[in-house]
Write a protein that holds these residues in place. Sequence first.
Motif, PDB file in Angstrom:
ATOM      1  N   GLY A  42       0.839  -1.187   0.000  1.00  0.00           N
ATOM      2  CA  GLY A  42       0.000   0.000   0.000  1.00  0.00           C
ATOM      3  C   GLY A  42       0.876   1.239   0.000  1.00  0.00           C
ATOM      4  N   PHE A  43       0.652   2.125   0.959  1.00  0.00           N
ATOM      5  CA  PHE A  43       1.451   3.337   1.080  1.00  0.00           C
ATOM      6  C   PHE A  43       2.747   3.094   1.837  1.00  0.00           C
ATOM      7  CE2 PHE A  43      -2.901   5.557   1.254  1.00  0.00           C
ATOM      8  CZ  PHE A  43      -3.006   5.555  -0.126  1.00  0.00           C
ATOM      9  N   LEU A  44       2.902   1.904   2.415  1.00  0.00           N
ATOM     10  CA  LEU A  44       4.103   1.565   3.166  1.00  0.00           C
ATOM     11  C   LEU A  44       5.147   0.965   2.234  1.00  0.00           C
ATOM     12  CD1 LEU A  44       2.450  -0.125   6.302  1.00  0.00           C
ATOM     13  CD2 LEU A  44       3.080   2.288   5.996  1.00  0.00           C
ATOM     14  N   SER A  45       6.375   0.925   2.688  1.00  0.00           N
ATOM     15  CA  SER A  45       7.424   0.250   1.937  1.00  0.00           C
ATOM     16  C   SER A  45       7.235  -1.259   2.065  1.00  0.00           C
ATOM     17  CB  SER A  45       8.794   0.663   2.477  1.00  0.00           C
ATOM     18  OG  SER A  45       8.881   0.322   3.852  1.00  0.00           O
ATOM     19  N   ASP A  46       8.045  -2.010   1.334  1.00  0.00           N
ATOM     20  CA  ASP A  46       7.988  -3.461   1.487  1.00  0.00           C
ATOM     21  C   ASP A  46       8.295  -3.821   2.934  1.00  0.00           C
ATOM     22  OD1 ASP A  46       7.327  -4.162  -1.119  1.00  0.00           O
ATOM     23  OD2 ASP A  46       9.413  -4.196  -1.763  1.00  0.00           O
ATOM     24  N   PRO A  47       7.599  -4.815   3.490  1.00  0.00           N
ATOM     25  CA  PRO A  47       7.862  -5.199   4.875  1.00  0.00           C
ATOM     26  C   PRO A  47       9.242  -5.827   5.028  1.00  0.00           C
ATOM     27  CG  PRO A  47       6.337  -6.730   3.867  1.00  0.00           C
ATOM     28  CD  PRO A  47       6.557  -5.626   2.876  1.00  0.00           C
ATOM     29  N   PRO A  48       9.832  -5.703   6.211  1.00  0.00           N
ATOM     30  CA  PRO A  48      11.133  -6.326   6.434  1.00  0.00           C
ATOM     31  C   PRO A  48      11.007  -7.846   6.430  1.00  0.00           C
ATOM     32  CG  PRO A  48      10.282  -5.403   8.474  1.00  0.00           C
ATOM     33  CD  PRO A  48       9.333  -4.990   7.392  1.00  0.00           C
ATOM     34  N   GLU A  49      12.079  -8.495   6.031  1.00  0.00           N
ATOM     35  CA  GLU A  49      12.087  -9.953   6.050  1.00  0.00           C
ATOM     36  C   GLU A  49      12.113 -10.433   7.493  1.00  0.00           C
ATOM     37  OE1 GLU A  49      15.192 -11.605   3.676  1.00  0.00           O
ATOM     38  OE2 GLU A  49      14.648 -10.403   1.925  1.00  0.00           O
ATOM     39  N   GLY A  50      11.556 -11.598   7.707  1.00  0.00           N
ATOM     40  CA  GLY A  50      11.551 -12.174   9.040  1.00  0.00           C
ATOM     41  C   GLY A  50      10.608 -13.352   9.090  1.00  0.00           C
ATOM     42  N   GLU A  51      10.691 -14.096  10.165  1.00  0.00           N
ATOM     43  CA  GLU A  51       9.893 -15.313  10.305  1.00  0.00           C
ATOM     44  C   GLU A  51       8.397 -15.024  10.278  1.00  0.00           C
ATOM     45  OE1 GLU A  51       9.151 -18.519  13.831  1.00  0.00           O
ATOM     46  OE2 GLU A  51      11.234 -17.960  13.437  1.00  0.00           O
ATOM     47  N   GLY A  52       7.970 -13.965  10.971  1.00  0.00           N
ATOM     48  CA  GLY A  52       6.551 -13.632  11.017  1.00  0.00           C
ATOM     49  C   GLY A  52       6.010 -13.247   9.652  1.00  0.00           C
ATOM     50  N   ALA A  53       6.745 -12.400   8.935  1.00  0.00           N
ATOM     51  CA  ALA A  53       6.318 -11.996   7.601  1.00  0.00           C
ATOM     52  C   ALA A  53       6.277 -13.198   6.668  1.00  0.00           C
ATOM     53  CB  ALA A  53       7.239 -10.914   7.052  1.00  0.00           C
TER      54      ALA A  53
END
Length: 195
Positions: free
Chosen positions: A4-15
């Motif tokens: 959306g309006f946010l950047s790509d989410p950081p990598e990680g186990e939850g994502a």
Amino acid sequence: MAAGFLSDPPEGEGAERLFAADRDDPGYVMALTRVWAHAPEVEAAWEAFTVAAATAGGLSLRQKGIVVSALAGALGDAYCSLAWGTRLAAASSDGTAAAVLAGDDGGLDERERVLAAWVRRVARDPNGTTAEDVERLRAAGFGDRAILGVTAYVGARMAFSAVNDALGAAPDAALAAAAPPAVRAAVRYGRAPGE
């Protein structure tokens, strides 16, 4: 694809857990998942609350489809309208789902009509509800635990819609393409489908 309006989410186990669930069903990573992947623990807490509320409300899949479709239509949330309108169409008919999205409950039974009316009332003016509104739910067969559960489910879904819409999560093109034509035609509001 950005969130959306946010950047790509950081990598990680939850994502990655969220992305893997989307790859399993519906087969691609949804735009809204990219938003929530910025804080997977918040998404997990929301999911747990929503499941508990729906369980307390005694909501079947069809009833959840009615609740979310009535709510999404009232809020003008295209994303949830396409997703849950499609689910409601599978549990009823394309015409019934499109009608509920548009605020027409003629294809529902009396209990479902009372439920949809309550949902829209809560969505549009929660301070305007009355004891008589709750009595209509009781007369339709909802006990107080179920009424609390349904109302909490509506509140949780309102929060979900608000986060997605405020942060620019547009409905996925694949989601829109998979929706029945009557459902797509009923969704004349909210953000246009993305790529």
